[in-house]
Design a protein around this motif. Structure first.
Motif, PDB file in Angstrom:
ATOM      1  N   ALA A   1     -11.658   4.622  -1.102  1.00 55.04           N
ATOM      2  CA  ALA A   1     -10.632   4.848   0.661  1.00 55.04           C
ATOM      3  C   ALA A   1      -9.312   3.848   0.285  1.00 55.04           C
ATOM      4  N   VAL A   2      -9.852   3.005   0.176  1.00 56.21           N
ATOM      5  CA  VAL A   2      -8.985   1.625  -0.087  1.00 56.21           C
ATOM      6  C   VAL A   2      -7.827   2.621  -1.233  1.00 56.21           C
ATOM      7  N   ASP A   3      -8.411   2.206  -2.373  1.00 56.60           N
ATOM      8  CA  ASP A   3      -7.418   2.834  -3.310  1.00 56.60           C
ATOM      9  C   ASP A   3      -6.251   3.956  -3.647  1.00 56.60           C
ATOM     10  N   GLY A   4      -7.513   4.823  -3.123  1.00 49.27           N
ATOM     11  CA  GLY A   4      -6.667   5.822  -3.422  1.00 49.27           C
ATOM     12  C   GLY A   4      -7.359   6.829  -4.285  1.00 49.27           C
ATOM     13  N   VAL A   5      -7.152   8.269  -4.337  1.00 47.32           N
ATOM     14  CA  VAL A   5      -7.785   8.331  -5.969  1.00 47.32           C
ATOM     15  C   VAL A   5      -7.268  10.424  -5.361  1.00 47.32           C
ATOM     16  N   GLY A   6      -6.312  10.953  -6.436  1.00 52.47           N
ATOM     17  CA  GLY A   6      -6.119  12.052  -6.865  1.00 52.47           C
ATOM     18  C   GLY A   6      -5.220  11.916  -5.357  1.00 52.47           C
ATOM     19  N   PRO A   7      -4.826  13.507  -4.980  1.00 51.41           N
ATOM     20  CA  PRO A   7      -4.224  13.317  -3.678  1.00 51.41           C
ATOM     21  C   PRO A   7      -4.265  12.364  -2.873  1.00 51.41           C
ATOM     22  N   LEU A   8      -5.409  11.528  -1.934  1.00 51.86           N
ATOM     23  CA  LEU A   8      -5.302  10.565  -1.219  1.00 51.86           C
ATOM     24  C   LEU A   8      -4.505   9.358  -1.835  1.00 51.86           C
ATOM     25  N   LYS A   9      -3.907   8.790  -0.660  1.00 53.36           N
ATOM     26  CA  LYS A   9      -2.649   7.900  -0.908  1.00 53.36           C
ATOM     27  C   LYS A   9      -3.372   6.469  -0.159  1.00 53.36           C
ATOM     28  N   PRO A  10      -3.205   5.502  -1.180  1.00 57.79           N
ATOM     29  CA  PRO A  10      -4.267   4.123  -0.582  1.00 57.79           C
ATOM     30  C   PRO A  10      -3.976   4.128   0.640  1.00 57.79           C
ATOM     31  N   ALA A  11      -4.902   3.369   1.381  1.00 60.55           N
ATOM     32  CA  ALA A  11      -5.197   2.963   2.657  1.00 60.55           C
ATOM     33  C   ALA A  11      -3.785   2.610   3.525  1.00 60.55           C
ATOM     34  N   SER A  12      -3.377   1.467   1.973  1.00 64.19           N
ATOM     35  CA  SER A  12      -2.030   0.961   2.879  1.00 64.19           C
ATOM     36  C   SER A  12      -1.052   1.422   2.972  1.00 64.19           C
ATOM     37  N   VAL A  13      -0.694   2.633   2.025  1.00 59.11           N
ATOM     38  CA  VAL A  13       0.766   3.121   1.927  1.00 59.11           C
ATOM     39  C   VAL A  13       0.345   4.045   3.307  1.00 59.11           C
ATOM     40  N   THR A  14      -0.700   4.975   3.282  1.00 58.15           N
ATOM     41  CA  THR A  14      -1.126   5.712   5.022  1.00 58.15           C
ATOM     42  C   THR A  14      -0.648   4.514   6.017  1.00 58.15           C
ATOM     43  N   ALA A  15      -1.382   3.924   6.144  1.00 61.21           N
ATOM     44  CA  ALA A  15      -1.024   2.567   7.011  1.00 61.21           C
ATOM     45  C   ALA A  15       0.705   2.531   7.380  1.00 61.21           C
ATOM     46  N   GLN A  16       1.409   2.026   6.764  1.00 61.11           N
ATOM     47  CA  GLN A  16       2.550   2.079   6.700  1.00 61.11           C
ATOM     48  C   GLN A  16       3.604   2.841   7.591  1.00 61.11           C
ATOM     49  N   GLN A  17       2.726   4.300   6.858  1.00 62.26           N
ATOM     50  CA  GLN A  17       3.162   5.834   7.075  1.00 62.26           C
ATOM     51  C   GLN A  17       3.293   5.783   8.527  1.00 62.26           C
ATOM     52  N   VAL A  18       2.107   5.634   9.182  1.00 61.61           N
ATOM     53  CA  VAL A  18       1.916   5.694  10.461  1.00 61.61           C
ATOM     54  C   VAL A  18       2.682   4.855  11.220  1.00 61.61           C
ATOM     55  N   LEU A  19       2.370   3.645  10.766  1.00 63.66           N
ATOM     56  CA  LEU A  19       2.946   2.281  11.565  1.00 63.66           C
ATOM     57  C   LEU A  19       4.976   3.214  11.832  1.00 63.66           C
ATOM     58  N   ASP A  20       5.201   2.946  10.727  1.00 60.13           N
ATOM     59  CA  ASP A  20       6.413   4.087  10.553  1.00 60.13           C
ATOM     60  C   ASP A  20       7.369   5.022  11.778  1.00 60.13           C
ATOM     61  N   GLU A  21       5.731   6.714  11.533  1.00 63.11           N
ATOM     62  CA  GLU A  21       5.903   6.970  13.123  1.00 63.11           C
ATOM     63  C   GLU A  21       5.765   6.787  13.850  1.00 63.11           C
ATOM     64  N   HIS A  22       5.336   5.010  14.003  1.00 65.36           N
ATOM     65  CA  HIS A  22       5.229   4.964  15.536  1.00 65.36           C
ATOM     66  C   HIS A  22       5.886   3.674  15.892  1.00 65.36           C
ATOM     67  N   ASP A  23       7.735   3.175  15.306  1.00 66.94           N
ATOM     68  CA  ASP A  23       8.311   2.193  15.647  1.00 66.94           C
ATOM     69  C   ASP A  23       7.511   0.845  15.074  1.00 66.94           C
ATOM     70  N   GLY A  24       6.743   1.312  14.453  1.00 67.48           N
ATOM     71  CA  GLY A  24       6.350  -0.641  14.556  1.00 67.48           C
ATOM     72  C   GLY A  24       4.981  -0.627  15.499  1.00 67.48           C
ATOM     73  N   ASP A  25       5.209   0.129  15.842  1.00 72.03           N
ATOM     74  CA  ASP A  25       4.141  -0.437  17.881  1.00 72.03           C
ATOM     75  C   ASP A  25       2.872  -0.670  17.035  1.00 72.03           C
ATOM     76  N   VAL A  26       1.757  -1.512  16.575  1.00 71.65           N
ATOM     77  CA  VAL A  26       0.762  -1.298  15.376  1.00 71.65           C
ATOM     78  C   VAL A  26      -0.129  -0.552  16.901  1.00 71.65           C
ATOM     79  N   GLU A  27      -0.701  -1.046  17.897  1.00 73.74           N
ATOM     80  CA  GLU A  27      -1.802  -0.567  18.700  1.00 73.74           C
ATOM     81  C   GLU A  27      -1.553   0.896  18.573  1.00 73.74           C
TER      82      GLU A  27
END
Length: 236
Positions: free
Chosen positions: A34-60
């Motif tokens: 879950a944390v590091d990713g495996v196969g097509p599953l991206k690392p949690a940190s990468v997913t977090a940054q993508q979601v953050l970018d989608e919401h213009d840096g709004d963490v909440e």
């Protein structure tokens, strides 16, 4: 205790025989994937940054989106792994437990990264697993002194306690097994209708993921000076 509760408890006691590999090692593997990713599953940190970018840096806003997404994922896998009813239970229960563990670990890890926690830190990983058990189970373990502190305190403890790794992993494995079997198999056995198991799986897994997501978001408060998301984690 009602008939369904008794059925669930009895079934839970039999799961180790059905799925002997669902142990503390399984929990750690699920967390690592879950944390590091495996196969097509991206690392949690990468997913977090993508979601953050989608919401213009709004963490909440990103935190809310992460929870909602994983609730949908958990519900879908809960439906698919329980639609077969009693006939497929020996195969689908282990699959359901594994899927739920990875989805919920990934959700909590992504939230932790958004809030500025270092996912490589073993203290943070123990906090993620503690969150996975939910507030009621954590409170019970704290009262019985089977857990030294709540998730936030575990993540920010002065030192890492290696002995705590195995203890938390074992507790999480037991909790996952009891949660999946106790709340779902009793209903499936009671009604003996395959599609009911799917509906119950969808609802139970989706609801438990929502509750755990809210608990993790409340417990893992923003870290002062956290830089896991390039400093944006402090916008909240």
């Amino acid at each position: 205790m009602g008939i369904k509760q008794k059925l669930g408890s009895a079934a839970a006691a039999q799961v180790p025989a059905v799925a002997p590999r669902l142990t503390s090692n399984f929990v750690r593997q699920a967390l690592a994937r879950a944390v590091d990713g495996v196969g097509p599953l991206k690392p949690a940190s990468v997913t977090a940054q993508q979601v953050l970018d989608e919401h213009d840096g709004d963490v909440e806003a990103a935190v809310k989106a992460v929870i909602e997404k994983h609730v949908r994922l958990a519900g879908a896998q809960g439906f698919l792994t329980n639609i077969g009813g009693l006939v497929t239970v020996a195969v689908t229960i282990p699959a359901n437990i594994t899927g739920l563990a990875v989805i919920q670990c990934r959700m909590i890890a992504t939230l932790a990264h958004l809030r500025g926690y270092d996912l490589a830190d073993p203290r943070v990983r123990n906090a993620i697993l503690a969150c996975l058990m939910g507030p009621a189970e954590v409170d019970r373990m704290l009262k019985k002194k089977r857990l030294p502190a709540p998730p936030m305190a575990l993540a920010t403890a002065p030192h890492h306690d290696p002995e705590l790794d195995l203890k938390i992993s074992n507790e999480v494995a037991t909790d996952l097994i009891s949660r999946v079997v106790g709340k779902r198999l009793a209903v499936t056995i009671g009604r003996r209708v395959p599609v009911v198991g799917g509906a119950v799986g969808l609802t139970a897994d989706g609801m438990s993921t929502w509750k755990i997501g809210r608990y993790a978001a409340k417990e893992l408060r923003p870290r002062p000076g956290g830089s896991a998301t390039g400093g944006s984690a402090q916008k909240a």
